[in-house]
Design a protein around this motif. Structure first.
Motif, PDB file in Angstrom:
ATOM      1  N   HIS A  98       2.433   9.484   4.907  1.00 30.25           N
ATOM      2  CA  HIS A  98       3.128   8.830   3.968  1.00 30.25           C
ATOM      3  C   HIS A  98       2.654   9.489   2.754  1.00 30.25           C
ATOM      4  O   HIS A  98       1.540   9.616   2.407  1.00 30.25           O
ATOM      5  CB  HIS A  98       3.018   7.392   3.874  1.00 30.25           C
ATOM      6  CG  HIS A  98       3.849   6.655   2.882  1.00 30.25           C
ATOM      7  ND1 HIS A  98       3.822   6.866   1.477  1.00 30.25           N
ATOM      8  CD2 HIS A  98       4.968   5.976   3.066  1.00 30.25           C
ATOM      9  CE1 HIS A  98       4.773   6.189   0.979  1.00 30.25           C
ATOM     10  NE2 HIS A  98       5.559   5.562   1.891  1.00 30.25           N
ATOM     11  N   ASN A  99       3.588  10.151   1.932  1.00 30.16           N
ATOM     12  CA  ASN A  99       3.064  11.030   0.692  1.00 30.16           C
ATOM     13  C   ASN A  99       3.095  10.067  -0.521  1.00 30.16           C
ATOM     14  O   ASN A  99       3.225  10.905  -1.424  1.00 30.16           O
ATOM     15  CB  ASN A  99       4.225  12.161   0.759  1.00 30.16           C
ATOM     16  CG  ASN A  99       5.709  11.651   0.120  1.00 30.16           C
ATOM     17  OD1 ASN A  99       6.015  10.520   0.023  1.00 30.16           O
ATOM     18  ND2 ASN A  99       6.509  12.779  -0.285  1.00 30.16           N
ATOM     19  N   LYS A 100       3.220   8.858  -0.383  1.00 31.61           N
ATOM     20  CA  LYS A 100       2.799   7.966  -1.811  1.00 31.61           C
ATOM     21  C   LYS A 100       4.225   8.086  -2.398  1.00 31.61           C
ATOM     22  O   LYS A 100       4.256   7.349  -3.621  1.00 31.61           O
ATOM     23  CB  LYS A 100       1.981   8.365  -2.492  1.00 31.61           C
ATOM     24  CG  LYS A 100       0.640   7.993  -1.747  1.00 31.61           C
ATOM     25  CD  LYS A 100      -0.637   8.157  -2.750  1.00 31.61           C
ATOM     26  CE  LYS A 100      -1.961   7.663  -2.434  1.00 31.61           C
ATOM     27  NZ  LYS A 100      -3.148   7.886  -3.190  1.00 31.61           N
ATOM     28  N   GLN A 119      -2.315  12.550  -2.839  1.00 28.21           N
ATOM     29  CA  GLN A 119      -0.840  12.409  -2.851  1.00 28.21           C
ATOM     30  C   GLN A 119      -0.442  11.909  -1.516  1.00 28.21           C
ATOM     31  O   GLN A 119       0.898  11.900  -1.402  1.00 28.21           O
ATOM     32  CB  GLN A 119      -0.310  13.747  -3.373  1.00 28.21           C
ATOM     33  CG  GLN A 119      -0.696  14.102  -4.791  1.00 28.21           C
ATOM     34  CD  GLN A 119      -0.024  15.341  -5.127  1.00 28.21           C
ATOM     35  OE1 GLN A 119       0.868  15.917  -4.368  1.00 28.21           O
ATOM     36  NE2 GLN A 119      -0.154  15.909  -6.393  1.00 28.21           N
ATOM     37  N   HIS A 120      -1.233  11.400  -0.664  1.00 29.87           N
ATOM     38  CA  HIS A 120      -1.000  10.994   0.507  1.00 29.87           C
ATOM     39  C   HIS A 120      -1.635   9.984   1.398  1.00 29.87           C
ATOM     40  O   HIS A 120      -2.916   9.728   0.903  1.00 29.87           O
ATOM     41  CB  HIS A 120      -0.543  12.318   1.543  1.00 29.87           C
ATOM     42  CG  HIS A 120      -2.100  12.806   1.649  1.00 29.87           C
ATOM     43  ND1 HIS A 120      -2.524  13.940   0.989  1.00 29.87           N
ATOM     44  CD2 HIS A 120      -2.889  12.518   2.904  1.00 29.87           C
ATOM     45  CE1 HIS A 120      -3.851  14.224   1.497  1.00 29.87           C
ATOM     46  NE2 HIS A 120      -4.194  13.656   2.185  1.00 29.87           N
ATOM     47  N   PHE A 121      -1.238   9.273   2.476  1.00 32.23           N
ATOM     48  CA  PHE A 121      -2.128   8.471   3.263  1.00 32.23           C
ATOM     49  C   PHE A 121      -1.707   9.147   4.616  1.00 32.23           C
ATOM     50  O   PHE A 121      -0.772   9.446   4.938  1.00 32.23           O
ATOM     51  CB  PHE A 121      -1.311   7.209   3.233  1.00 32.23           C
ATOM     52  CG  PHE A 121      -1.547   6.449   2.196  1.00 32.23           C
ATOM     53  CD1 PHE A 121      -2.903   5.815   1.766  1.00 32.23           C
ATOM     54  CD2 PHE A 121      -0.567   6.174   1.334  1.00 32.23           C
ATOM     55  CE1 PHE A 121      -2.957   4.873   0.474  1.00 32.23           C
ATOM     56  CE2 PHE A 121      -0.573   5.423   0.214  1.00 32.23           C
ATOM     57  CZ  PHE A 121      -1.853   4.725  -0.292  1.00 32.23           C
ATOM     58  N   PHE A 122      -2.888   9.005   5.561  1.00 26.53           N
ATOM     59  CA  PHE A 122      -2.794   9.160   7.028  1.00 26.53           C
ATOM     60  C   PHE A 122      -3.202   7.871   7.410  1.00 26.53           C
ATOM     61  O   PHE A 122      -4.101   7.354   7.074  1.00 26.53           O
ATOM     62  CB  PHE A 122      -3.750  10.291   7.536  1.00 26.53           C
ATOM     63  CG  PHE A 122      -3.160  11.616   7.102  1.00 26.53           C
ATOM     64  CD1 PHE A 122      -2.170  12.295   7.688  1.00 26.53           C
ATOM     65  CD2 PHE A 122      -4.070  12.523   6.214  1.00 26.53           C
ATOM     66  CE1 PHE A 122      -1.871  13.562   7.357  1.00 26.53           C
ATOM     67  CE2 PHE A 122      -3.672  13.618   5.657  1.00 26.53           C
ATOM     68  CZ  PHE A 122      -2.611  14.274   6.325  1.00 26.53           C
ATOM     69  N   LEU A 123      -2.354   7.381   8.322  1.00 30.10           N
ATOM     70  CA  LEU A 123      -2.464   6.089   8.840  1.00 30.10           C
ATOM     71  C   LEU A 123      -2.646   5.870  10.354  1.00 30.10           C
ATOM     72  O   LEU A 123      -1.894   6.830  11.090  1.00 30.10           O
ATOM     73  CB  LEU A 123      -1.510   5.175   8.570  1.00 30.10           C
ATOM     74  CG  LEU A 123      -1.256   5.072   6.849  1.00 30.10           C
ATOM     75  CD1 LEU A 123      -0.085   6.047   6.556  1.00 30.10           C
ATOM     76  CD2 LEU A 123      -0.991   3.743   6.457  1.00 30.10           C
ATOM     77  N   LEU A 164       0.912  -0.991  -0.153  1.00 29.01           N
ATOM     78  CA  LEU A 164       0.111  -0.017  -0.118  1.00 29.01           C
ATOM     79  C   LEU A 164       0.907   1.292   0.033  1.00 29.01           C
ATOM     80  O   LEU A 164       0.591   2.112  -0.728  1.00 29.01           O
ATOM     81  CB  LEU A 164      -0.889  -0.034   1.177  1.00 29.01           C
ATOM     82  CG  LEU A 164      -1.737   1.262   1.456  1.00 29.01           C
ATOM     83  CD1 LEU A 164      -2.882   1.273   0.108  1.00 29.01           C
ATOM     84  CD2 LEU A 164      -2.229   1.258   2.754  1.00 29.01           C
ATOM     85  N   THR A 165       2.083   1.291   0.832  1.00 30.64           N
ATOM     86  CA  THR A 165       2.797   2.552   1.038  1.00 30.64           C
ATOM     87  C   THR A 165       4.205   1.995   0.588  1.00 30.64           C
ATOM     88  O   THR A 165       4.443   2.296  -0.950  1.00 30.64           O
ATOM     89  CB  THR A 165       2.909   2.827   2.536  1.00 30.64           C
ATOM     90  OG1 THR A 165       3.216   1.582   3.125  1.00 30.64           O
ATOM     91  CG2 THR A 165       1.503   3.141   3.132  1.00 30.64           C
TER      92      THR A 165
END
Length: 111
Positions: free
Chosen positions: A83-85, A59-63, A31-32
């Motif tokens: 995470h900014n991908k 353009q990002h993930f918050f986890l 995923l990341t």
């Protein structure tokens, strides 16, 4: 927002009966990134992830991760990560010791 409990592709059946399910860090790496997944694994160890949620932007993930000690349930950890991908990520961790230092009593109730 996507929320994953112990029954999802992010969890695998554990060989240990008292743990039941273990987090699938390979799925997180897919995923990341593998570097991010390895860092989360390092931060979490020796705890076990019980809940995982993420929000995906363009353009990002918050986890978010909730982990606890497999035996002593009062020992827990929460991680909020970005995470900014690509190749940048940040990780913020708070655990039961933080509350002990602040002389606070915390009780976790699972739904």
């Amino acid at each position: 927002m996507y929320t994953y409990l112990e029954e999802s592709e992010f969890f695998t059946k554990s060989n240990y009966e008292h743990i039941k399910h273990e987090f699938n860090f390979k799925a997180l790496g897919n995923l990341t990134s593998n570097d991010f997944s390895d860092k989360i694994k390092d931060e979490i160890s020796p705890f076990y992830i019980r809940n995982f949620t993420y929000t995906e932007g363009k353009q990002h993930f918050f986890l978010e991760f909730y982990a606890e000690n497999g035996i002593e349930k009062s020992e827990f950890m929460v991680i909020h990560a970005y995470h900014n991908k690509k190749d940048y990520f940040s990780i913020n961790k708070i655990d039961y010791r933080t509350f002990e230092h602040l002389d606070l009593d915390i009780t976790i109730k699972h739904k």
